[in-house]
Scaffold this active site. Structure first.
Site, short mmCIF file in Angstrom:
data_model
loop_
_atom_site.label_atom_id
_atom_site.label_comp_id
_atom_site.label_asym_id
_atom_site.label_seq_id
_atom_site.Cartn_x
_atom_site.Cartn_y
_atom_site.Cartn_z
N HIS A 24 21.66 62.70 78.43
CA HIS A 24 22.59 63.67 79.02
C HIS A 24 21.89 64.66 79.97
O HIS A 24 21.90 65.87 79.78
CB HIS A 24 23.50 64.36 78.00
CG HIS A 24 22.87 64.99 76.79
ND1 HIS A 24 21.83 65.87 76.87
CD2 HIS A 24 23.16 64.89 75.48
CE1 HIS A 24 21.51 66.29 75.67
NE2 HIS A 24 22.29 65.69 74.80
N HIS A 78 22.28 67.73 61.16
CA HIS A 78 22.76 68.09 62.51
C HIS A 78 23.87 67.13 62.90
O HIS A 78 23.76 65.93 62.70
CB HIS A 78 21.56 67.99 63.47
CG HIS A 78 21.83 68.30 64.90
ND1 HIS A 78 22.88 69.08 65.32
CD2 HIS A 78 21.16 67.93 66.03
CE1 HIS A 78 22.83 69.17 66.65
NE2 HIS A 78 21.82 68.49 67.10
N GLU A 80 25.12 66.45 66.01
CA GLU A 80 25.12 65.74 67.30
C GLU A 80 24.99 64.24 67.05
O GLU A 80 24.30 63.79 66.14
CB GLU A 80 24.00 66.26 68.22
CG GLU A 80 24.22 65.81 69.65
CD GLU A 80 23.35 66.53 70.69
OE1 GLU A 80 22.43 67.29 70.33
OE2 GLU A 80 23.61 66.31 71.90
N ASP A 82 23.56 61.67 68.14
CA ASP A 82 22.33 60.86 68.02
C ASP A 82 21.84 60.84 66.57
O ASP A 82 21.01 60.01 66.20
CB ASP A 82 21.22 61.31 68.99
CG ASP A 82 21.00 62.82 69.04
OD1 ASP A 82 21.91 63.57 68.64
OD2 ASP A 82 19.93 63.23 69.49
N HIS A 145 19.56 72.65 67.09
CA HIS A 145 19.93 72.81 68.46
C HIS A 145 21.41 73.14 68.65
O HIS A 145 21.85 73.52 69.73
CB HIS A 145 19.52 71.50 69.16
CG HIS A 145 20.21 71.06 70.35
ND1 HIS A 145 20.81 69.83 70.50
CD2 HIS A 145 20.38 71.71 71.52
CE1 HIS A 145 21.31 69.73 71.70
NE2 HIS A 145 21.07 70.83 72.34
N ASP A 164 16.24 68.42 65.09
CA ASP A 164 15.76 68.38 66.48
C ASP A 164 14.46 69.17 66.69
O ASP A 164 13.64 68.81 67.55
CB ASP A 164 16.81 68.98 67.42
CG ASP A 164 17.90 67.98 67.79
OD1 ASP A 164 17.67 66.78 67.68
OD2 ASP A 164 18.98 68.43 68.20
N TYR A 191 10.41 68.78 75.79
CA TYR A 191 11.55 68.85 74.88
C TYR A 191 11.94 70.31 74.62
O TYR A 191 13.10 70.69 74.69
CB TYR A 191 11.16 68.14 73.58
CG TYR A 191 12.25 67.97 72.57
CD1 TYR A 191 12.97 66.78 72.50
CD2 TYR A 191 12.55 68.97 71.66
CE1 TYR A 191 13.97 66.62 71.56
CE2 TYR A 191 13.54 68.81 70.73
CZ TYR A 191 14.25 67.64 70.67
OH TYR A 191 15.23 67.48 69.74
N HIS A 224 13.27 63.22 66.25
CA HIS A 224 12.87 62.48 67.46
C HIS A 224 11.35 62.45 67.54
O HIS A 224 10.69 63.47 67.32
CB HIS A 224 13.36 63.17 68.73
CG HIS A 224 14.85 63.26 68.87
ND1 HIS A 224 15.66 62.17 69.13
CD2 HIS A 224 15.68 64.33 68.80
CE1 HIS A 224 16.92 62.58 69.22
NE2 HIS A 224 16.96 63.88 69.01
FE1 FEO Z 1 20.83 67.91 69.11
FE2 FEO Z 1 18.86 65.09 68.74
O1 FEO Z 1 20.45 66.11 68.79
#
Ligand code: FEO
Length: 394
Positions: A24, A78, A80, A82, A145, A164, A191, A224
């Protein structure tokens, strides 16, 4: 990718997304990973999931370790997608009524994503729950995040699952910091600069809070990239340093150009800054991705923005970058604007408005040159570079 043990009966299982190049709007030249974890014991606990497109391979990984129906609960650090994209599907496999532990905001946000059907159990900041032989402590980390973000600390094993935070968009064969070494730090910095910079104040408060709590941490497992086991303090210290945003004697001359006039101005300004002892570099917005420019913005003390005037406005790539940078709220910068124009010349004023909005200290009203710079124009560019360089000291 096969699952593997990161601690006694604690497993990494996740997805390596080798091919994603645009997350994104963030350039992921080396892909990313979606890390999830399985803790086996008297109670079997799954921490986070993966992007939905990786669900099937990920379930195969789970089956290598356990009969999925024996998983007792899921922790969603989280919302989100992903990390929660496979949540609904995995609940169908393990048993829909099983608890999903999340923060209070997580309960709201998961409901808004999945519209019911999950047995959400909201936990409080600092709350501990005993699951079998293990104790899990939850730390609310709002805005790292999203408002729903939280950390899960596995007390007996001293592992922090940090969602994150402390992550990197990096796909490789390495899974730990000691396997990749210093080469991971630019990914961690990018990041931070592109995802977490605007929450710098919260990060500093969180670092203080965690220090006060005195939690021993043997390993940090973000969602990640690689996990930090050699020296978890290193990434925490880097976050503190990046959050402080102490400016270096470094100037970025960020611009775009139509017929090379604004480019010529940018290069003349860089030359002058360098002559004054400033680490200066031109950054053309159609050759360097906005997220790479933003990484450099993190520790730069001076930001100069150049744009030609197009249709009484900014050149689109410059407008795009200003919008992006404004959202990330970098601090402690001096700044100036410049650009070539044909007949109306609004760009410099428009840049100044954005620089003011970002609370940068504008050290010059801005330099406009009609059409193509001549000798006098280049002298004005050199003078601007010199003025910015000298403003570092005052
Ligand atoms: Fe805020 Fe890796 O998602």
């Amino acid at each position: 990718m096969k699952p593997f043990e990161i601690g006694k009966n604690i497993f990494w299982l996740g997805a390596v997304d080798w091919n994603v190049r645009d997350f994104h709007g963030y350039s992921t030249y080396q892909g990313t990973t979606y890390n999830a974890f399985l803790i086996r014991g008297e109670k079997n606990i799954l921490i986070d999931t993966v992007k939905q497109e990786f669900f099937s391979d990920w379930m195969d990984q789970i089956r290598l370790l356990i009969d999925p129906k024996k998983i007792d609960c899921v922790i969603s650090n989280h919302t989100e997608l992903d990390h929660s994209g496979s949540l609904e599907w995995v609940m169908h496999v393990i048993g829909s009524g099983k608890p999903v532990y999340c923060s209070k905001m997580g309960a709201q946000n998961l409901t808004r994503h999945f519209h019911g059907g999950l047995n959400l159990t909201a936990v409080n900041d600092g709350e501990e729950i005993k699951l079998g032989e293990r104790t899990l402590k939850f730390l609310e980390t709002r805005m790292l995040h999203w408002p729903d973000s939280m950390f899960t600390y596995l007390q007996e094993d001293q592992i922090l699952f940090s969602s994150d935070a402390f992550g990197q968009h990096y796909a490789g064969t390495e899974r730990f910091d000691d396997q990749i070494g210093e080469a991971i730090m630019p990914h961690a910095k990018k990041y931070f600069a592109n995802i977490l910079l605007l929450y710098s104040t919260l990060i500093l408060k969180l670092a203080e809070k965690v220090t006060r709590m005195g939690l021993p941490i043997k390993m940090i497992c973000p969602d990640h990239g690689v996990m930090w086991r050699k020296d978890p303090r290193k990434i925490v210290q880097a976050y503190v340093e990046w959050s402080q945003q102490k400016p270096k004697k470094k100037a970025l001359v960020i611009y775009d150009s139509m017929w090379h006039s604004t480019q010529a101005m940018a290069e003349a300004i860089v030359e002058s800054l360098a002559r004054e002892g400033v680490d200066a570099r031109p950054m053309h917005l159609r050759t360097i991705h906005r997220s790479d420019v933003m990484t450099d913005v993190l520790d730069a003390g001076a930001i100069l923005i150049g744009s030609p005037t197009l249709n009484n406005g900014l050149f689109p790539t410059v407008a795009d970058f200003l919008c992006y940078m404004k959202g990330l709220k970098p601090q402690n910068k001096i700044a100036a604007a410049f650009g070539s124009y044909g007949w109306s010349g609004e760009a410099v004023q428009l840049i100044n408005q954005d620089l003011e909005e970002m609370k940068f200290r504008i050290v010059d009203p801005g330099l406009k040159i009609q059409y193509v710079p001549d000798q006098k124009g280049f002298e004005a560019c050199h003078a601007l570079g010199q003025k910015v360089a000298r403003a570092f000291n005052g």
